[in-house]
Scaffold this motif. Structure first.
Motif, mmCIF file in Angstrom:
data_model
loop_
_atom_site.group_PDB
_atom_site.id
_atom_site.type_symbol
_atom_site.label_atom_id
_atom_site.label_comp_id
_atom_site.label_asym_id
_atom_site.label_seq_id
_atom_site.Cartn_x
_atom_site.Cartn_y
_atom_site.Cartn_z
ATOM 1 N N UNK A 1 -7.258 3.427 -3.557
ATOM 2 C CA UNK A 1 -6.791 2.149 -2.711
ATOM 3 C C UNK A 1 -7.100 0.561 -2.894
ATOM 4 N N UNK A 2 -8.379 0.744 -3.391
ATOM 5 C CA UNK A 2 -8.831 -0.542 -3.680
ATOM 6 C C UNK A 2 -7.336 -0.903 -4.750
ATOM 7 N N UNK A 3 -7.854 -0.709 -6.112
ATOM 8 C CA UNK A 3 -7.234 -1.220 -6.829
ATOM 9 C C UNK A 3 -5.342 -1.453 -6.260
ATOM 10 N N UNK A 4 -4.482 -0.784 -5.801
ATOM 11 C CA UNK A 4 -3.417 -0.383 -5.772
ATOM 12 C C UNK A 4 -3.022 -1.773 -4.533
ATOM 13 N N UNK A 5 -4.210 -2.095 -3.261
ATOM 14 C CA UNK A 5 -4.626 -2.909 -3.079
ATOM 15 C C UNK A 5 -4.598 -4.205 -2.989
ATOM 16 N N UNK A 6 -5.726 -4.476 -3.459
ATOM 17 C CA UNK A 6 -6.676 -5.248 -3.725
ATOM 18 C C UNK A 6 -6.448 -5.812 -4.856
ATOM 19 N N UNK B 1 4.255 2.529 -12.060
ATOM 20 C CA UNK B 1 3.694 2.279 -10.056
ATOM 21 C C UNK B 1 1.798 2.908 -10.466
ATOM 22 N N UNK B 2 1.484 1.680 -9.201
ATOM 23 C CA UNK B 2 0.264 1.753 -9.360
ATOM 24 C C UNK B 2 -0.918 3.211 -9.017
ATOM 25 N N UNK B 3 -0.199 3.484 -8.522
ATOM 26 C CA UNK B 3 -1.869 5.306 -8.157
ATOM 27 C C UNK B 3 -1.393 5.644 -9.814
ATOM 28 N N UNK B 4 -0.264 5.679 -10.477
ATOM 29 C CA UNK B 4 -0.428 6.299 -11.023
ATOM 30 C C UNK B 4 -1.073 5.780 -12.955
ATOM 31 N N UNK B 5 -1.072 4.489 -13.134
ATOM 32 C CA UNK B 5 -1.250 3.552 -13.651
ATOM 33 C C UNK B 5 -2.337 3.397 -13.895
ATOM 34 N N UNK B 6 -3.351 3.529 -11.991
ATOM 35 C CA UNK B 6 -4.916 3.670 -12.400
ATOM 36 C C UNK B 6 -5.768 5.104 -12.206
ATOM 37 N N UNK C 1 -1.419 7.675 6.417
ATOM 38 C CA UNK C 1 0.351 7.585 6.564
ATOM 39 C C UNK C 1 0.265 8.094 5.053
ATOM 40 N N UNK C 2 -0.704 8.903 4.860
ATOM 41 C CA UNK C 2 0.083 10.508 3.549
ATOM 42 C C UNK C 2 -0.320 8.912 1.907
ATOM 43 N N UNK C 3 -1.137 7.716 2.095
ATOM 44 C CA UNK C 3 -1.149 7.150 1.241
ATOM 45 C C UNK C 3 -2.316 7.515 0.272
ATOM 46 N N UNK C 4 -2.629 7.400 -0.979
ATOM 47 C CA UNK C 4 -3.958 7.834 -1.496
ATOM 48 C C UNK C 4 -5.259 6.650 -1.325
ATOM 49 N N UNK C 5 -6.002 7.535 -0.767
ATOM 50 C CA UNK C 5 -7.178 6.841 -0.582
ATOM 51 C C UNK C 5 -8.187 6.651 -2.192
ATOM 52 N N UNK D 1 9.521 10.558 5.293
ATOM 53 C CA UNK D 1 9.491 9.358 5.821
ATOM 54 C C UNK D 1 7.890 8.482 4.724
ATOM 55 N N UNK D 2 8.064 8.962 3.915
ATOM 56 C CA UNK D 2 6.906 7.984 2.905
ATOM 57 C C UNK D 2 7.121 6.799 2.855
ATOM 58 N N UNK D 3 5.776 6.398 3.100
ATOM 59 C CA UNK D 3 6.833 4.980 2.412
ATOM 60 C C UNK D 3 6.674 4.587 0.928
ATOM 61 N N UNK D 4 7.854 3.579 0.807
ATOM 62 C CA UNK D 4 7.451 3.245 -1.103
ATOM 63 C C UNK D 4 6.693 3.364 -2.324
ATOM 64 N N UNK D 5 5.632 3.044 -1.581
ATOM 65 C CA UNK D 5 3.715 2.812 -1.611
ATOM 66 C C UNK D 5 3.786 4.352 -2.686
ATOM 67 N N UNK D 6 4.161 5.238 -1.729
ATOM 68 C CA UNK D 6 3.569 6.566 -2.233
ATOM 69 C C UNK D 6 4.573 7.523 -3.099
#
Ligand code: SAM
Length: 399
Positions: free
Chosen positions: A191-196, A228-233, A258-262, A305-310
């Motif tokens: 969640x650090x790089x995907x957001x930061x 996709x950032x999760x995939x990329x990192x 929120x079902x986001x990857x922490x 109901x997941x967000x597009x990020x996930x």
């Protein structure tokens, strides 16, 4: 001496230790508790003389969970080592070495250790030590001394590297990545790089990302935009590990509410069975997902109901992270596609699951039920006519 005079569980203690602010922390600690027990049982039954658990960033060994104390990973390791399989390993050595940059947290660790010893009873073969250093210094000094000791005495090391952000000191980890006697579990703080990453302005922040992911910062930003950032990192971490070692790399995500990857729990080991242990123990944390699957509607993918990020569009199946790693319905879909049209012996089926990146062997009962009910797979149990269990994937699925 800390403010609380090391009286474990006193009011200062509860107020001072970190608050558990998200469910993911508990999921991680529960996973580590299970994994540490499974790991040392495996290792000690396979000829090792001892085990050495090293927590490079150990925190206090306890947390404040809405006013109640909750054990951290190191405390779970202490308890597990002191109980040591109900005395099954009295001829083996158990060592714990913890480190944190925060001296008060290290004092808490001492206090927690003393409390565990007084609760469970001292054991001559269980030894504890603590350090108060920056992790990069610790890895190059006390941790390396521990590794050499383990190598000389045929102990197996589990090094836990669990930062608050996505800062990974690969060169500090290098001797452990290369050693035959060490496994590493690191938490990759996704969640650090995907957001930061797009907010990183200071040279320090850019350097952190660049060193962790092994690309110049601008290139990293550019490439992370393309998929996709999760995939990329996740791919970048695997690429970084492969610079140092050809060990098995297994991983699975921990989610926030929120079902986001922490973060991803990443396990690096010479033993292929480590993937099996990781998958089984992470699945135990997330097996309740099956209750959320909507079998009656025949919907394959829960969490709509997941967000597009996930939503990991990189995957051809277009499945959410949570379903991809933990949903028996999704596992059944993957298995069905793989074996469609074939009759498959149980041994072949089990080998496929064992080697699969994410499907856990302990989801087998749920998967069997879904294969039968939704995919109309015939599962023939072992009997005197069949000799062994087998799966018949030839039936057509009712669309
Ligand atoms: C996520 S917590 C660790 C949790 C612990 N491993 C557990 O499972 O109970 C991260 C810890 O890293 C420590 N820390 C932060 N920066 C550090 C550094 N540069 N060197 C060592 N420890 C550090 C913090 O004080 C904090 O206690």
């Amino acid at each position: 001496m800390s403010d609380c005079n090391n009286k474990y569980g006193c009011i200062e203690c509860i107020e001072r230790v970190s608050k558990i602010t998200h469910k993911g922390t508990k999921n991680k600690i529960n996973f580590m508790k299970r994994y540490i027990g499974a790991w040392y049982n495996k290792v000690l039954r396979n000829g090792y003389e001892g085990v050495f658990f090293i927590d490079c960033m150990c925190n206090a060994g306890l947390y404040n969970d809405s006013g109640e104390l909750f054990a951290g990973t190191s405390q779970e390791a202490m308890k597990s080592f002191l109980n040591q399989g109900n005395g099954a390993y009295s001829d083996k050595i158990f060592k714990i070495l913890v480190n944190d940059i925060d001296s008060n947290r290290v004092l808490c660790q001492e206090c927690v250790w003393n409390r565990c010893v007084s609760d469970i009873g001292a054991k001559a073969n269980v030894l504890f030590d603590s350090k108060n250093k920056d992790v990069s210094d610790f890895l190059r000094t006390d941790a390396i001394v521990a590794l050499r000791e383990a190598e000389q005495n045929n102990y197996h090391v589990l090094l836990f590297y669990d930062p608050y952000n996505a800062k990974i000191d690969w060169n500090g980890l290098a001797p452990f990545l290369k050693s035959k006697k060490a496994d590493i579990i690191l938490t990759h703080f996704m969640s650090d790089p995907t957001r930061g990453i797009n907010q990183a302005k200071t040279e320090e922040a850019k350097k952190k990302y660049s060193e962790t992911y092994g690309l110049p910062f601008e290139k990293l930003v550019m490439e992370s935009e393309t998929i996709n950032k999760t995939f990329f990192f996740r791919q970048r971490v695997k690429a970084q590990i492969s610079k140092f070692t050809s060990k098995y790399v297994s991983y699975g995500p921990i989610f926030n509410s929120k079902n986001r990857v922490l973060y991803d729990i990443v396990l690096i080991s010479r033993a292929e069975v480590s993937r099996d242990l990781l998958k089984r123990n992470l699945y135990l944390e997330y097996r309740d997902i099956q209750k959320e699957d909507d079998f009656t509607q025949g919907t394959l993918f829960a969490f709509e109901s997941i967000s597009p990020d996930d939503y990991n569009s990189q995957r051809a199946e277009g499945v959410s992270e949570k379903d991809y790693f933990y949903s028996p319905t999704h596992f059944a879909e993957v298995i069905y596609k793989h074996f469609k049209g074939q009759i498959v012996l149980n041994s072949t089926y089990n080998e496929y699951i064992y080697k699969h990146e994410v499907i856990p062997p302990n989801a087998n009962r749920q998967i069997d039920t879904i294969l039968k009910n939704q995919f109309h797979v015939t599962i023939v149990a072992k009997n005197k006519h069949t000799k062994g269990k087998y799966y018949d994937f030839r039936e057509k699925r009712n669309e």
